[in-house]
Design an enzyme around this catalytic site. Sequence first.
Site, PDB file in Angstrom:
ATOM      1  N   LYS A  19      94.151  43.686  46.713  1.00 12.82           N
ATOM      2  CA  LYS A  19      95.123  43.461  47.778  1.00 12.82           C
ATOM      3  C   LYS A  19      95.921  42.173  47.560  1.00 12.82           C
ATOM      4  O   LYS A  19      97.059  42.054  48.023  1.00 12.82           O
ATOM      5  CB  LYS A  19      94.408  43.456  49.135  1.00 12.82           C
ATOM      6  CG  LYS A  19      93.854  44.833  49.516  1.00 12.82           C
ATOM      7  CD  LYS A  19      94.954  45.888  49.486  1.00 12.82           C
ATOM      8  CE  LYS A  19      94.468  47.268  49.813  1.00 12.82           C
ATOM      9  NZ  LYS A  19      95.553  48.284  49.755  1.00 12.82           N
ATOM     10  N   TYR A  40      88.064  44.713  45.934  1.00 10.49           N
ATOM     11  CA  TYR A  40      89.061  45.158  46.902  1.00 10.49           C
ATOM     12  C   TYR A  40      89.990  44.009  47.284  1.00 10.49           C
ATOM     13  O   TYR A  40      91.216  44.167  47.316  1.00 10.49           O
ATOM     14  CB  TYR A  40      88.371  45.708  48.145  1.00 10.49           C
ATOM     15  CG  TYR A  40      89.322  46.166  49.225  1.00 10.49           C
ATOM     16  CD1 TYR A  40      89.911  47.427  49.160  1.00 10.49           C
ATOM     17  CD2 TYR A  40      89.637  45.347  50.303  1.00 10.49           C
ATOM     18  CE1 TYR A  40      90.784  47.857  50.147  1.00 10.49           C
ATOM     19  CE2 TYR A  40      90.508  45.762  51.285  1.00 10.49           C
ATOM     20  CZ  TYR A  40      91.087  47.025  51.208  1.00 10.49           C
ATOM     21  OH  TYR A  40      91.961  47.433  52.180  1.00 10.49           O
TER      22      TYR A  40
END
Length: 255
Positions: free
Chosen positions: A156, A152
């Site tokens: 990002k 994750y």
Amino acid sequence: MARVFITGSTDGLGLAAAQSLVAQGHEVVIHARSKSRAAEARLARDGGVNVVTGDLSSLAETLSLADQVNSIGPMDAVIHNAGIYTTPERGSTAEGHATILAVNTLAPYILTCLIDRPQRLVYLSSGLHRGGEGSLADIDWKRRSWDAAKAYAESKLHVAAIAAALARKWPATICSAVDPGWVRTRMGGQAAPVDLDTGQRTQSWLAVTEEAEAKVSGGYWHNRTRQTPAHEVTDVEFQEKLLGMLHDLTGIALP
């Protein structure tokens, strides 16, 4: 009045941003993952809202989504809001990461390439991007041991770097990345300290405001204040390597 397309906008931050923009008198195009979610969005929608559908974990559906948006007409702004953290329903870690990579990194890239270029592009990143550490050696996690939190964080980092790269490459388009904070959404959980309205304000503001500070491209924003992102975000070599990998993975070139 601006026309704004928001991915992942049937709930959470995306829906909050859509509601905020509609309340200000703007036209919003909402994105639903499926036809059933689209039906729910139509039932709940306020005035000034169109709904398009597509599962961002599917290349074919992401391509269709771009066509649907273009058929509506030119967008003034696109907010790349959709994102996932973990996908336990997918079963295997390989499937889980393939979905995170597809939704959080590949879909924003593909839609950026294929949707008619708007005046403004806003990408939802996260303060967790600093934990991505800039590794592009195994972007699809085929060699490393699976780590959902790291995957994750890397995704990002990717979208923040995409925003910075586009600010450099497309000077006529205002490109920004946003850290909305830890928000009380389905993904963030009810223990998160930031409410939905606060969490959506920066990206909504960047999409439509005429304030001079928001019209300077290349910013990484939190609470309507520019901040310094991880060094990879503004590293041109990192940006170019990432864009090259995304081209190779999707077969789609950045215009």
